[in-house]
Write a protein that holds these residues in place. Structure first.
Motif, short mmCIF file in Angstrom:
data_model
loop_
_atom_site.label_atom_id
_atom_site.label_comp_id
_atom_site.label_asym_id
_atom_site.label_seq_id
_atom_site.Cartn_x
_atom_site.Cartn_y
_atom_site.Cartn_z
N ALA A 121 42.61 50.43 39.67
CA ALA A 121 41.59 49.35 39.76
C ALA A 121 42.23 48.17 40.56
CB ALA A 121 40.93 48.99 38.46
N SER A 181 38.55 44.34 40.78
CA SER A 181 38.04 44.53 39.33
C SER A 181 37.20 45.72 39.07
CB SER A 181 37.18 43.40 39.15
OG SER A 181 36.84 43.58 37.77
N GLY A 182 37.37 46.65 38.04
CA GLY A 182 36.73 47.76 37.83
C GLY A 182 37.28 48.46 36.63
N CYS A 183 36.89 49.92 36.65
CA CYS A 183 37.51 50.74 35.53
C CYS A 183 38.86 51.07 35.53
CB CYS A 183 36.63 51.88 35.62
SG CYS A 183 35.02 51.56 35.47
N CYS A 212 35.69 49.83 31.00
CA CYS A 212 35.28 49.24 32.36
C CYS A 212 34.69 48.04 32.14
CB CYS A 212 34.25 50.18 32.93
SG CYS A 212 34.50 51.59 33.67
N ASP A 213 34.91 46.96 32.92
CA ASP A 213 34.19 45.74 32.75
C ASP A 213 34.89 44.96 34.03
OD1 ASP A 213 32.63 43.91 31.94
OD2 ASP A 213 33.37 43.24 30.15
N THR A 214 34.12 43.82 34.54
CA THR A 214 34.15 43.05 35.73
C THR A 214 35.03 41.85 35.09
OG1 THR A 214 32.31 43.86 36.51
CG2 THR A 214 33.26 41.72 37.45
N HIS A 225 39.72 45.80 34.21
CA HIS A 225 41.11 45.78 34.92
C HIS A 225 40.86 45.39 36.33
CE1 HIS A 225 40.53 48.61 31.42
NE2 HIS A 225 41.75 49.08 31.64
#
Length: 234
Positions: free
Chosen positions: A82, A143-145, A150-152, A170
């Motif tokens: 990520a 930003s990503g999994c 996962c979250d932003t 992440h």
């Protein structure tokens, strides 16, 4: 009768100058910290080294809350990726699996560089729950999994880092400017979230410099055009 430079010649000359001007936006290799020692605790510490392309080095020190540090081998928490973006060419796992595990809710954590660095980058694993407040502005580059879900990641007013749903964010952050140190407060405790830091050898050309080159080119072309028109005037 007077002759002037054609539009096509102006465009051609500007294109030639642009070809020699450094690029301003391209992913570049990031030289991540090789953490070599650590001491866990509320007043923990860690030491590492960044080795640049020319083999010169920057010593990196961390002080603050530290659950533990992975300095050799172990799980690769930097996978899946990520962390790459239009700015960052390589994730931390391209060097090693080193990671500092933070999240004790300490009022101040600090990364210190032995030599001032430009536009340092912080990679973050599993950022959920309480936010962090930095002492300098930053931009979220990616930003990503990741390893834990996962979250932003979000950059908020007051230099606050948070995740949208308090979930597992992440990604990477970049602090724009030249820094000898970066500090941040943890606004509450969490099981752990991991970080490392790195720098790139590449810095973009400032916009004023590019504009100066463009303006100088046009001024030069205007002078040449005037010289030519003076010679052929009747």
């Amino acid at each position: 009768m007077k002759h002037s430079l054609s539009f096509s010649k102006v465009i051609g000359a500007v294109a030639l100058i642009s070809a020699f001007a450094p690029a301003t936006a391209a992913a570049a290799p990031v030289y991540w910290t090789d953490w070599v020692s650590a001491s866990a605790g509320n007043s923990g510490s860690a030491s590492g080294i960044i080795t640049l392309a020319d083999s010169s080095t920057v010593n990196v020190a961390y002080s603050g809350g530290l659950y533990s540090a992975q300095i050799s081998g172990g799980a690769n928490y930097w996978s899946p990726n990520a962390y790459t973006s239009a700015t960052v060419d390589n994730a931390p796992d391209s060097l090693n699996t080193d990671i500092l595990r933070l999240g004790q809710g300490t009022p101040m954590n600090t990364i210190t560089f032995s030599t001032p660095v430009t536009n340092p980058i912080m990679a973050v694993v599993s950022f959920n729950g309480p936010s962090w407040t930095f002492d300098a502005p930053f931009t979220v580059l990616s930003s990503g999994c990741g390893y834990w879900g996962c979250d932003t990641l979000n950059s908020g007013n007051g230099n606050i880092l948070s995740s949208t749903h308090l979930g597992e964010g992440h990604g990477t952050l970049q602090f724009l400017g030249t820094f000898s140190s970066i500090s941040w407060a943890e606004n509450g405790s969490e099981n752990w979230r991991g970080i490392t830091v790195g720098v790139s050898d590449v810095s973009p050309v400032p916009a004023p410099a590019a504009a100066w080159l463009f303006g100088s080119a046009l001024a030069g072309l205007g002078f040449i055009g005037k010289r030519r028109s003076d010679r052929v005037s009747v």
